[in-house]
Motif scaffolding. Sequence first.
Motif, PDB file in Angstrom:
ATOM      1  N   PRO A 149      85.760  84.290  53.064  1.00 39.11           N
ATOM      2  CA  PRO A 149      86.126  85.264  52.025  1.00 39.11           C
ATOM      3  C   PRO A 149      84.938  86.104  51.577  1.00 39.11           C
ATOM      4  O   PRO A 149      83.782  85.777  51.858  1.00 39.11           O
ATOM      5  CB  PRO A 149      86.651  84.383  50.886  1.00 39.11           C
ATOM      6  CG  PRO A 149      85.999  83.060  51.091  1.00 39.11           C
ATOM      7  CD  PRO A 149      85.788  82.897  52.562  1.00 39.11           C
ATOM      8  N   MET A 150      85.228  87.182  50.880  1.00 35.83           N
ATOM      9  CA  MET A 150      84.164  88.033  50.345  1.00 35.83           C
ATOM     10  C   MET A 150      83.371  87.307  49.273  1.00 35.83           C
ATOM     11  O   MET A 150      82.186  87.559  49.077  1.00 35.83           O
ATOM     12  CB  MET A 150      84.755  89.328  49.786  1.00 35.83           C
ATOM     13  CG  MET A 150      85.394  90.231  50.834  1.00 35.83           C
ATOM     14  SD  MET A 150      84.239  90.750  52.127  1.00 35.83           S
ATOM     15  CE  MET A 150      83.142  91.818  51.173  1.00 35.83           C
ATOM     16  N   GLY A 151      84.031  86.417  48.557  1.00 39.28           N
ATOM     17  CA  GLY A 151      83.373  85.532  47.600  1.00 39.28           C
ATOM     18  C   GLY A 151      83.800  84.118  47.898  1.00 39.28           C
ATOM     19  O   GLY A 151      84.997  83.845  48.017  1.00 39.28           O
ATOM     20  N   PHE A 152      82.861  83.200  48.034  1.00 36.23           N
ATOM     21  CA  PHE A 152      83.192  81.845  48.470  1.00 36.23           C
ATOM     22  C   PHE A 152      83.712  80.972  47.337  1.00 36.23           C
ATOM     23  O   PHE A 152      84.312  79.928  47.599  1.00 36.23           O
ATOM     24  CB  PHE A 152      81.970  81.173  49.091  1.00 36.23           C
ATOM     25  CG  PHE A 152      81.468  81.831  50.348  1.00 36.23           C
ATOM     26  CD1 PHE A 152      82.244  82.749  51.045  1.00 36.23           C
ATOM     27  CD2 PHE A 152      80.215  81.528  50.842  1.00 36.23           C
ATOM     28  CE1 PHE A 152      81.785  83.349  52.201  1.00 36.23           C
ATOM     29  CE2 PHE A 152      79.737  82.124  51.998  1.00 36.23           C
ATOM     30  CZ  PHE A 152      80.518  83.039  52.682  1.00 36.23           C
ATOM     31  N   CYS A 153      83.465  81.357  46.094  1.00 42.12           N
ATOM     32  CA  CYS A 153      83.847  80.528  44.949  1.00 42.12           C
ATOM     33  C   CYS A 153      84.903  81.220  44.089  1.00 42.12           C
ATOM     34  O   CYS A 153      84.969  82.460  44.036  1.00 42.12           O
ATOM     35  CB  CYS A 153      82.626  80.212  44.083  1.00 42.12           C
ATOM     36  SG  CYS A 153      81.377  79.203  44.901  1.00 42.12           S
ATOM     37  N   TYR A 154      85.707  80.423  43.403  1.00 44.78           N
ATOM     38  CA  TYR A 154      86.721  80.941  42.481  1.00 44.78           C
ATOM     39  C   TYR A 154      86.026  81.685  41.343  1.00 44.78           C
ATOM     40  O   TYR A 154      85.228  81.106  40.606  1.00 44.78           O
ATOM     41  CB  TYR A 154      87.545  79.781  41.947  1.00 44.78           C
ATOM     42  CG  TYR A 154      88.496  80.127  40.832  1.00 44.78           C
ATOM     43  CD1 TYR A 154      89.409  81.171  40.953  1.00 44.78           C
ATOM     44  CD2 TYR A 154      88.494  79.384  39.645  1.00 44.78           C
ATOM     45  CE1 TYR A 154      90.286  81.473  39.932  1.00 44.78           C
ATOM     46  CE2 TYR A 154      89.368  79.674  38.620  1.00 44.78           C
ATOM     47  CZ  TYR A 154      90.262  80.722  38.767  1.00 44.78           C
ATOM     48  OH  TYR A 154      91.130  81.022  37.742  1.00 44.78           O
ATOM     49  N   PRO A 155      86.342  82.981  41.168  1.00 46.56           N
ATOM     50  CA  PRO A 155      85.621  83.779  40.162  1.00 46.56           C
ATOM     51  C   PRO A 155      86.142  83.645  38.742  1.00 46.56           C
ATOM     52  O   PRO A 155      85.504  84.122  37.800  1.00 46.56           O
ATOM     53  CB  PRO A 155      85.811  85.213  40.676  1.00 46.56           C
ATOM     54  CG  PRO A 155      87.135  85.164  41.392  1.00 46.56           C
ATOM     55  CD  PRO A 155      87.233  83.792  42.002  1.00 46.56           C
ATOM     56  N   GLY A 156      87.309  83.020  38.570  1.00 52.69           N
ATOM     57  CA  GLY A 156      87.887  82.898  37.232  1.00 52.69           C
ATOM     58  C   GLY A 156      88.985  83.911  36.983  1.00 52.69           C
ATOM     59  O   GLY A 156      89.244  84.804  37.798  1.00 52.69           O
ATOM     60  N   LYS A 157      89.648  83.769  35.853  1.00 55.81           N
ATOM     61  CA  LYS A 157      90.769  84.627  35.501  1.00 55.81           C
ATOM     62  C   LYS A 157      90.305  85.880  34.760  1.00 55.81           C
ATOM     63  O   LYS A 157      89.396  85.828  33.937  1.00 55.81           O
ATOM     64  CB  LYS A 157      91.759  83.866  34.597  1.00 55.81           C
ATOM     65  CG  LYS A 157      92.650  82.895  35.335  1.00 55.81           C
ATOM     66  CD  LYS A 157      93.701  83.617  36.158  1.00 55.81           C
ATOM     67  CE  LYS A 157      94.668  82.624  36.808  1.00 55.81           C
ATOM     68  NZ  LYS A 157      95.614  83.319  37.707  1.00 55.81           N
ATOM     69  N   GLY A 158      90.991  87.005  35.048  1.00 54.81           N
ATOM     70  CA  GLY A 158      90.792  88.239  34.323  1.00 54.81           C
ATOM     71  C   GLY A 158      92.023  88.573  33.512  1.00 54.81           C
ATOM     72  O   GLY A 158      92.928  87.748  33.357  1.00 54.81           O
ATOM     73  N   LYS A 159      92.109  89.789  33.026  1.00 54.61           N
ATOM     74  CA  LYS A 159      93.254  90.199  32.203  1.00 54.61           C
ATOM     75  C   LYS A 159      94.536  90.310  33.005  1.00 54.61           C
ATOM     76  O   LYS A 159      95.627  90.098  32.481  1.00 54.61           O
ATOM     77  CB  LYS A 159      92.942  91.532  31.522  1.00 54.61           C
ATOM     78  CG  LYS A 159      91.838  91.453  30.467  1.00 54.61           C
ATOM     79  CD  LYS A 159      91.621  92.797  29.807  1.00 54.61           C
ATOM     80  CE  LYS A 159      90.533  92.711  28.734  1.00 54.61           C
ATOM     81  NZ  LYS A 159      90.287  94.031  28.089  1.00 54.61           N
ATOM     82  N   SER A 160      94.420  90.653  34.283  1.00 52.72           N
ATOM     83  CA  SER A 160      95.630  90.847  35.093  1.00 52.72           C
ATOM     84  C   SER A 160      95.528  90.097  36.412  1.00 52.72           C
ATOM     85  O   SER A 160      95.788  90.642  37.478  1.00 52.72           O
ATOM     86  CB  SER A 160      95.854  92.344  35.358  1.00 52.72           C
ATOM     87  OG  SER A 160      94.721  92.915  36.000  1.00 52.72           O
ATOM     88  N   GLY A 161      95.128  88.842  36.338  1.00 56.75           N
ATOM     89  CA  GLY A 161      94.986  88.038  37.545  1.00 56.75           C
ATOM     90  C   GLY A 161      93.559  87.556  37.714  1.00 56.75           C
ATOM     91  O   GLY A 161      92.745  87.639  36.795  1.00 56.75           O
ATOM     92  N   ASP A 162      93.265  87.062  38.897  1.00 55.14           N
ATOM     93  CA  ASP A 162      91.924  86.569  39.154  1.00 55.14           C
ATOM     94  C   ASP A 162      90.913  87.715  39.147  1.00 55.14           C
ATOM     95  O   ASP A 162      91.225  88.849  39.516  1.00 55.14           O
ATOM     96  CB  ASP A 162      91.860  85.871  40.512  1.00 55.14           C
ATOM     97  CG  ASP A 162      92.597  84.542  40.516  1.00 55.14           C
ATOM     98  OD1 ASP A 162      92.929  84.050  39.420  1.00 55.14           O
ATOM     99  OD2 ASP A 162      92.844  84.010  41.607  1.00 55.14           O
ATOM    100  N   LEU A 163      89.704  87.398  38.734  1.00 56.72           N
ATOM    101  CA  LEU A 163      88.619  88.368  38.792  1.00 56.72           C
ATOM    102  C   LEU A 163      88.278  88.677  40.258  1.00 56.72           C
ATOM    103  O   LEU A 163      88.589  87.888  41.154  1.00 56.72           O
ATOM    104  CB  LEU A 163      87.384  87.823  38.080  1.00 56.72           C
ATOM    105  CG  LEU A 163      87.504  87.652  36.561  1.00 56.72           C
ATOM    106  CD1 LEU A 163      86.308  86.862  36.025  1.00 56.72           C
ATOM    107  CD2 LEU A 163      87.596  89.013  35.877  1.00 56.72           C
ATOM    108  N   PRO A 164      87.640  89.808  40.525  1.00 59.22           N
ATOM    109  CA  PRO A 164      87.245  90.115  41.905  1.00 59.22           C
ATOM    110  C   PRO A 164      86.162  89.167  42.403  1.00 59.22           C
ATOM    111  O   PRO A 164      85.501  88.495  41.605  1.00 59.22           O
ATOM    112  CB  PRO A 164      86.724  91.558  41.806  1.00 59.22           C
ATOM    113  CG  PRO A 164      86.358  91.749  40.381  1.00 59.22           C
ATOM    114  CD  PRO A 164      87.286  90.891  39.587  1.00 59.22           C
TER     115      PRO A 164
END
Length: 204
Positions: A91-106
Amino acid sequence: MQFPHRAKGVVQSLQREISACSRCAGALPAGPRPVLQFSATSRILIVGQAPGSRVHASGVPFDDASGDRLREWTGLDKPTFYDAARVAIVPMGFCYPGKGKSGDLPPRRECAPLWHERVLACLPEDRLTLLVGSHALAGYVPRRVPGGAAKPSMTDIVADFRRYGPNVFPLPHPSWRVVLWMRQHPWFEAELLPALRAAVRARL
């Protein structure tokens, strides 16, 4: 030529280094847990976005409904999909970035520049690459258009998939949101998916 035992050692060393990465630890609400798979013989490369919360919990890439849909698109069963000797998932990011206002963060921006070049250098040169989702497309498909024309959208890039073939396939992200998009763009199932499955079979 790199001998197989030497290539395996390089891959294992890099995997250990990635697993221990804590570069973004302070910005990751759930903490670092890199999720990816690859080997020196992976002839299919899936470049995704970033793990979601379920994948973060299991440590298994695409261990969710999106993964089910992606496997349906590619024609890969689970044993083959999770066989790192055949399939790399980076993946472009290997770790879970956390939740944002409208879904997961980038995906975290630090990850791909730090690791991708080294991971891809371990893979066979004749690999098939699937770019899954807008973040993967942004990272690997040139978006600058000469003459000041509008940048192509995700749909434009996916519709123009033959331009990137036969070794690269641009794809939307296989989340639940893609269901309506697929209904609006029937060429995806009628034209792209048969070509994609044929390319996947050829690499296996």
